[in-house]
Design a protein around this motif. Structure first.
Motif, PDB file in Angstrom:
ATOM      1  N   THR A  13      54.343 -22.919-101.582  1.00 42.24           N
ATOM      2  CA  THR A  13      55.789 -23.143-101.423  1.00 42.24           C
ATOM      3  C   THR A  13      56.039 -24.223-100.367  1.00 42.24           C
ATOM      4  O   THR A  13      56.893 -25.097-100.540  1.00 42.24           O
TER       5      THR A  13
ATOM      6  N   PHE B 284      57.822 -27.761-100.888  1.00 39.22           N
ATOM      7  CA  PHE B 284      58.995 -28.052-100.052  1.00 39.22           C
ATOM      8  C   PHE B 284      58.804 -29.377 -99.323  1.00 39.22           C
ATOM      9  O   PHE B 284      59.679 -30.253 -99.323  1.00 39.22           O
TER      10      PHE B 284
ATOM     11  N   GLU C 205      65.994 -17.894-107.833  1.00 38.74           N
ATOM     12  CA  GLU C 205      64.830 -18.455-107.145  1.00 38.74           C
ATOM     13  C   GLU C 205      64.823 -19.984-107.120  1.00 38.74           C
ATOM     14  O   GLU C 205      64.639 -20.599-106.071  1.00 38.74           O
TER      15      GLU C 205
ATOM     16  N   PHE D 182      65.519 -22.450-103.824  1.00 38.89           N
ATOM     17  CA  PHE D 182      64.542 -23.453-103.396  1.00 38.89           C
ATOM     18  C   PHE D 182      65.213 -24.824-103.277  1.00 38.89           C
ATOM     19  O   PHE D 182      64.996 -25.563-102.306  1.00 38.89           O
TER      20      PHE D 182
ATOM     21  N   ILE E  77      67.324 -24.970-100.009  1.00 36.10           N
ATOM     22  CA  ILE E  77      66.655 -25.242 -98.723  1.00 36.10           C
ATOM     23  C   ILE E  77      66.236 -26.715 -98.640  1.00 36.10           C
ATOM     24  O   ILE E  77      66.215 -27.299 -97.558  1.00 36.10           O
TER      25      ILE E  77
ATOM     26  N   ILE F  79      65.551 -21.951 -92.910  1.00 35.98           N
ATOM     27  CA  ILE F  79      65.211 -21.077 -94.040  1.00 35.98           C
ATOM     28  C   ILE F  79      65.391 -19.608 -93.645  1.00 35.98           C
ATOM     29  O   ILE F  79      65.850 -18.792 -94.446  1.00 35.98           O
TER      30      ILE F  79
ATOM     31  N   THR G 142      67.931 -18.118 -96.387  1.00 36.93           N
ATOM     32  CA  THR G 142      67.444 -17.238 -97.470  1.00 36.93           C
ATOM     33  C   THR G 142      66.530 -16.112 -96.990  1.00 36.93           C
ATOM     34  O   THR G 142      66.227 -15.213 -97.743  1.00 36.93           O
TER      35      THR G 142
ATOM     36  N   SER H 202      60.435 -16.555-103.013  1.00 37.85           N
ATOM     37  CA  SER H 202      60.528 -17.901-103.579  1.00 37.85           C
ATOM     38  C   SER H 202      60.710 -18.996-102.543  1.00 37.85           C
ATOM     39  O   SER H 202      60.372 -20.148-102.796  1.00 37.85           O
ATOM     40  N   THR H 203      61.274 -18.686-101.379  1.00 32.50           N
ATOM     41  CA  THR H 203      61.455 -19.725-100.355  1.00 32.50           C
ATOM     42  C   THR H 203      60.700 -19.366 -99.069  1.00 32.50           C
ATOM     43  O   THR H 203      61.040 -19.859 -98.005  1.00 32.50           O
TER      44      THR H 203
END
Lengths: 294, 352
Positions: A70, A74, A151, A155, A158, A230, A234, A241-242
């Protein structure tokens, strides 16, 4: 070693020693802690030797690799977008036209906002019921979205928040780099018939390649360490997911109360960042280029 | 609030702390005691030089006293042999159902008395009124687990059985999770991203017809500067499943072991939780912790819903979640991910 070299070393020695202590001590301390099981709020005397267990967990636990993946996604998406947008903005606003100073100041505002405030602001903006983003989407004829409830959208959320906050950093760095480009070189290129695109891609950007490399490295390091925005936006969800690696480390340390395991995962993060930094610097190293010229 | 705990752990593990009194979330009490960071309050209440004879400990709502204050006992976090008082409630809560009287009257709906009716009415409200039926927390981690446990408890489920074997994924656990999925499907948009603030706002701004959560919400509901539904809200007991059961939780005050001025800390604690202070805080919109405040004529006149809240306290369950020292990890990192993934549809609720 001649006298000049020795004198040079003596002058830089205090700075080198301070840097070594400031940089190495926390790293070595994290590695040391990784060999223990220790819960926050208990005396160090109650820490238990755990050997390589925490490091084994760091390398075998699926949730660690999920959060690393992830983080990679990101960092790749957000930093790429920030570099492209930051460079484009800098090229657009580099000229000394009237009012440009105002716009430059305006663009760097997001960078000055505290990350917690950024997280909270975007949390309100992405609110499914009352958020500004959905209000704009609906006004334009699109359907409202559950930004923080799905999800893929979470993502995206963010990443958007990160781009908003850190594109100005790229912008500042590139503007500073462009200001130092020798105008006679640009003039020569134009006299030779080069147009804007050619001047930009063949002259300006190559001449500030070292600035771009440093900017890229700094943004990559920051993207790998992102936490507060983040956390607020979230908390790693929906699901995981994040959940980026730094948030996973935070949860392991302060929720799971496994400081040893968290330290071991931190070492993994450090290694990944160091490898990426080395690669980025190697791809565009001004020192290496200069050495080649000699 | 989450980051408060790490600051408190750091503060309380110093040889001498900077704080003489500490406000904690109920879930942290077991961990603080297990780590030997807080001190029992009985010796202070036994000290005639410090204890206020008019304090009246027995006036503190017993379920809050047990839930927030006691550690030890057979289960570790409830009353019983060996349990000691480590804190006092200060902002405690149980769960009630708030509903929009105007919407229920408009569609001739009855307030759900049990979970069968509750399930049916969710879809009816969504279809007829076009707004969310029930608002709810749903963000990954503690928030979604809190909401799921609110349903699990009256439906007869639990996280562990009496032998500490996990049973959260049994038939009842799945039933509660499916109910929660229906809450998301019929609720205001975005529940899987909602913290407590967003869940509250949806109801306060008229985007949801029902609210099932903490009684501490009442101050906001009645505040015209924050609520668009003032005067349109009715209150009822948490609907019955196989039993009537509402939650218990909130905040408490405790004394760190490393307090520099423990006697002064105790005096402040005693004053903050005294009858007069409890009434004064409640009248400003706070959550009462004393029976005398709940029954006070002046307070009840200001908050007629306290009659329902007092009834809800009869069914409040101090064991609706196992607040053992490891609960934060189970709650946030294990269940908090799984429940969240069920809410987004990534995983289906099923028995194992």
């Amino acid at each position: 070693m001649n006298d000049n070299t020795r004198t040079g070393w003596l002058f830089v020695a205090p700075a080198v020693v301070i840097m070594l202590v400031a940089c190495l001590y926390p790293v070595l301390s994290a590695v040391h802690l990784g060999f223990y099981e220790w819960s926050m709020g208990t005396p160090w005397s109650e820490a238990k030797w755990a050997g390589w267990t925490s490091f084994q967990i760091a390398f075998t636990e699926p949730s660690v690799w999920r959060s690393l993946w992830t983080t990679l996604k990101f960092a790749a998406v957000s930093v790429s977008a920030e570099m492209v947008l930051g460079i484009a903005l800098a090229l657009a606003l580099e000229s000394n036209l009237r009012g440009m100073a105002f716009f430059r100041s305006l663009f760097i505002l997001p960078m000055m906002v505290a990350p917690i405030a950024v997280g909270l602001t975007w949390r309100y903006m992405f609110d499914a019921q009352f958020g500004l983003i959905n209000a704009v989407l609906v006004a334009l004829g699109f359907a409202a979205k559950g930004w923080l409830a799905e999800e893929s959208l979470a993502f995206a959320a963010i990443i958007i928040a990160d781009i908003w906050q850190w594109t100005p950093f790229v912008f500042i760095m590139v503007v500073a780099g462009l200001a130092n480009v020798d105008s006679s070189v640009l003039e020569a290129a134009r006299i030779d018939g080069a147009r804007w695109w050619t001047v930009t891609t063949r002259v300006k950007l190559p001449m500030i390649a070292h600035v771009l490399a440093i900017t890229l490295v700094m943004r990559l390091i920051d993207a790998f360490r992102v936490l507060e925005v983040i956390y607020v936006l979230t908390f790693g969800g929906p699901g995981e997911s994040t959940e980026v690696l730094s948030l996973h480390i935070y949860k392991t340390a302060f929720i799971g109360q496994k400081l040893g395991a968290a330290s071991a995962i931190s070492v993994l993060l450090l290694v990944v960042v160091m490898v990426l930094t080395w690669l980025a610097l190697r791809m565009s190293n001004p020192m290496r280029d200069n050495e080649g010229d000699r | 609030m989450g980051r408060l705990k790490e600051k408190q752990l750091l503060e309380m593990s110093k040889p001498q702390g900077d704080y003489d009194l500490c406000c904690y979330i109920v879930m942290w009490k077991g961990e603080y005691v297990a780590k030997n960071l807080v001190q029992p309050l009985e010796p202070y209440f036994a000290n005639v030089a410090l204890a206020d004879p008019a304090y009246d400990v027995k006036d503190i709502i017993p379920i809050y006293y047990e839930n927030l204050g006691l550690v030890g006992g057979p289960k570790g976090y409830l009353a019983g042999p060996g349990a000691k008082l480590y804190g006092l409630p200060y902002g405690a809560e149980t769960s009630v159902l708030a509903y929009r009287k105007d919407i229920f009257a408009k569609h001739n709906l009855a307030v759900p008395e049990n979970y069968d009716d509750f399930l049916k009415i969710l879809r009816v409200i969504k279809d007829k009124e076009g707004i969310g039926a029930l608002t709810s927390r749903g963000q990954a981690g503690h928030q979604c687990v809190h909401a799921w446990l609110l349903h699990l408890n009256p439906l007869g489920g639990a996280v562990f059985d009496d032998q500490w074997r996990p049973r959260f994924n049994d038939k009842v656990g799945v039933q509660a999770l499916k109910f929660f999925q229906e809450v998301v499907a019929t609720g205001p948009a975005g529940i899987p991203g909602y913290g407590q603030g967003e869940a509250n706002t949806a109801f306060l701004q008229g985007q949801a017809a029902m609210y099932l959560d903490s009684t501490s919400f009442v101050g906001l509901v009645n505040d015209p500067s924050k609520s668009k539904v003032v005067g349109n809200v009715g209150w009822a007991l948490h609907p019955r499943g196989v039993k009537r059961a509402s939650q218990s939780g909130g905040l408490g005050l405790t004394m760190p072991k490393n307090a520099k001025h423990p006697e002064a800390g105790f005096l402040l604690l005693q004053w903050l939780t005294s009858k007069a202070q409890d009434k004064a805080v409640t009248k400003q919109g706070g959550a009462p912790i004393r029976n005398s405040t709940m029954e006070d004529a002046e307070v009840v006149k200001q908050y007629p819903e306290f009659v329902v809240f007092k009834e809800a306290l009869k069914y409040s369950n101090p064991d609706w979640r196992p607040i053992i020292a490891e609960w934060d990890e189970i709650n946030i990192q294990a269940l908090g991910v799984a429940v969240s993934e069920a809410l987004t549809g990534k995983k289906a609720p099923r028995r194992r």
